[in-house]
Design a protein around this motif. Structure first.
Motif, mmCIF file in Angstrom:
data_model
loop_
_atom_site.group_PDB
_atom_site.id
_atom_site.type_symbol
_atom_site.label_atom_id
_atom_site.label_comp_id
_atom_site.label_asym_id
_atom_site.label_seq_id
_atom_site.Cartn_x
_atom_site.Cartn_y
_atom_site.Cartn_z
ATOM 1 N N ALA A 65 -2.015 -5.150 13.066
ATOM 2 C CA ALA A 65 -2.518 -4.030 12.267
ATOM 3 C C ALA A 65 -2.038 -2.691 12.832
ATOM 4 O O ALA A 65 -1.633 -1.795 12.086
ATOM 5 N N ARG A 94 -5.257 -16.034 11.417
ATOM 6 C CA ARG A 94 -6.629 -15.527 11.378
ATOM 7 C C ARG A 94 -7.607 -16.581 11.876
ATOM 8 O O ARG A 94 -8.822 -16.373 11.840
ATOM 9 N N ARG A 113 0.840 -1.200 0.000
ATOM 10 C CA ARG A 113 0.000 0.000 0.000
ATOM 11 C C ARG A 113 0.875 1.251 0.000
ATOM 12 O O ARG A 113 2.035 1.224 0.434
ATOM 13 N N ALA A 162 -5.355 -3.724 8.513
ATOM 14 C CA ALA A 162 -6.111 -4.960 8.728
ATOM 15 C C ALA A 162 -6.481 -5.606 7.396
ATOM 16 O O ALA A 162 -6.459 -6.842 7.254
ATOM 17 N N LYS A 163 -6.782 -4.786 6.394
ATOM 18 C CA LYS A 163 -7.086 -5.313 5.061
ATOM 19 C C LYS A 163 -5.847 -5.936 4.423
ATOM 20 O O LYS A 163 -5.948 -6.924 3.690
ATOM 21 N N MET A 164 -4.681 -5.369 4.696
ATOM 22 C CA MET A 164 -3.429 -5.948 4.194
ATOM 23 C C MET A 164 -3.220 -7.344 4.785
ATOM 24 O O MET A 164 -2.809 -8.277 4.086
ATOM 25 N N GLU A 210 -5.522 -9.400 5.786
ATOM 26 C CA GLU A 210 -6.488 -10.291 5.146
ATOM 27 C C GLU A 210 -6.016 -10.717 3.761
ATOM 28 O O GLU A 210 -6.317 -11.823 3.298
ATOM 29 N N GLN A 211 -5.249 -9.862 3.092
ATOM 30 C CA GLN A 211 -4.826 -10.119 1.715
ATOM 31 C C GLN A 211 -3.721 -11.178 1.633
ATOM 32 O O GLN A 211 -3.608 -11.876 0.618
ATOM 33 N N GLU A 267 -7.200 0.419 9.992
ATOM 34 C CA GLU A 267 -8.205 -0.288 9.193
ATOM 35 C C GLU A 267 -7.614 -0.796 7.880
ATOM 36 O O GLU A 267 -7.866 -1.944 7.469
ATOM 37 N N ASP A 268 -6.824 0.035 7.212
ATOM 38 C CA ASP A 268 -6.192 -0.393 5.965
ATOM 39 C C ASP A 268 -5.156 -1.487 6.222
ATOM 40 O O ASP A 268 -4.985 -2.406 5.419
#
Length: 292
Positions: free
Chosen positions: A250, A236, A213, A223-225, A227-228, A220-221
């Motif tokens: 995160a 997880r 990124r 956390a998305k990383m 998940e990716q 929040e972003d």
């Protein structure tokens, strides 16, 4: 974005010694063949770099500003182009990254206040891969074993890197967890600051499993990383496996990405960052910072 980052971090670039160490967190980017859709998504991210950074600046808290200011003081105090592990982790710690307890001994006969068992590592800004240089001994059980480990490390490193600057032996608390993460940061001249998250450890360079990124990123972003990255499915809670502290991870990714607000940092890396069980946090056990 990814192409620009990888093109900038090549072995033929100026200051090869520094580049060779920093490549590990970006090697998976160079090795990967992205789909057309992924490439388009990254390109769109690059076009909004300025907007994202302006938005983040408006949202930054007084605490964030204070942390960055403290980290900049530590960076300036080091005076080195490339920081050794201890000084790099001090910078990360100032930003809010939890780092393992350490002490530095100058000679094998010096005492350490870090509780055993410990890791003994060569401390040098010139030695990129400490394990390859014979500069790491794990599970050192007592003072006598530490003395011998320090002697062995200095002997091996002296043979392989006779001209390296040696700042001592870093004595570090042994840390264990569920997963090892690599965090990378690079200030690319074309697209700006980038943060990368992937599977860490000594095999980080062979994996093609990562998330990238524009930096800085919010929790929040971050956390998305997490998940990716497919390889992080176990922490997880995949198929009932013990969950890692993804919230702490995160927050750490977000804190680390604040390096984007420090104009004098060209690139940085934490490898590994150890993720412990849910509620137990994360801890950095190795790091690198290269100044512009």
């Amino acid at each position: 974005l990814i192409t620009a980052v990888c093109a900038h971090a090549t072995p033929n670039a100026p200051n090869t010694r520094q580049a060779s160490r920093s490549l590990s967190c970006f090697a998976p980017l160079a090795a990967s063949n992205f789909s057309a859709s992924a490439t388009r998504a990254v390109s769109r991210a690059g076009r909004v770099t300025g907007a994202c950074q302006c938005r983040h600046a408006l949202m930054a808290s007084a605490q964030d500003t204070a942390l960055v200011a403290e980290a900049e003081k530590l960076l300036a105090a080091s005076g080195a182009k490339q920081l050794n592990e201890r000084d790099a982790c001090r910078v990360f710690g100032a930003l809010g990254v939890a780092c393992a307890q350490t002490a530095v001994i100058k000679t094998p006969d010096d005492a350490s206040n870090v509780p055993f068992p410990v890791v003994a590592k060569i401390l040098s800004p010139d030695i990129a891969h400490k394990t390859d240089a014979g500069g790491v001994v794990l599970n050192v059980s007592d003072a006598s074993a530490l003395k011998q480990a320090a002697r062995d490390i200095l002997a091996r490193v002296g043979q392989k890197h006779p001209n390296a600057t040696i700042d001592g032996i870093l004595v570090q608390k042994m840390e264990k967890g569920l997963a090892e993460i690599i965090l990378g940061f690079k200030r690319d001249p074309q697209v700006g600051p980038v943060v990368v998250l992937g599977i860490g450890g000594v095999l980080a360079e062979i994996y093609k499993d990562f998330a990238a990124r524009l930096a800085p990123v919010s929790v929040e972003d971050a956390a998305k990383m997490i998940e990716q990255v497919k390889g992080l499915a176990p922490i997880r809670g995949y198929r009932g496996m013990p969950k890692g502290d993804c919230m702490a991870l995160a927050k750490t990714v977000s804190a680390f990405s604040q390096l984007a607000c420090m104009d004098s940092v060209a690139e940085a890396e934490i490898n590994p960052l150890i993720v412990k069980r849910e509620g137990e946090g994360v801890v950095a056990v190795d790091g690198l910072v290269v100044r512009c």
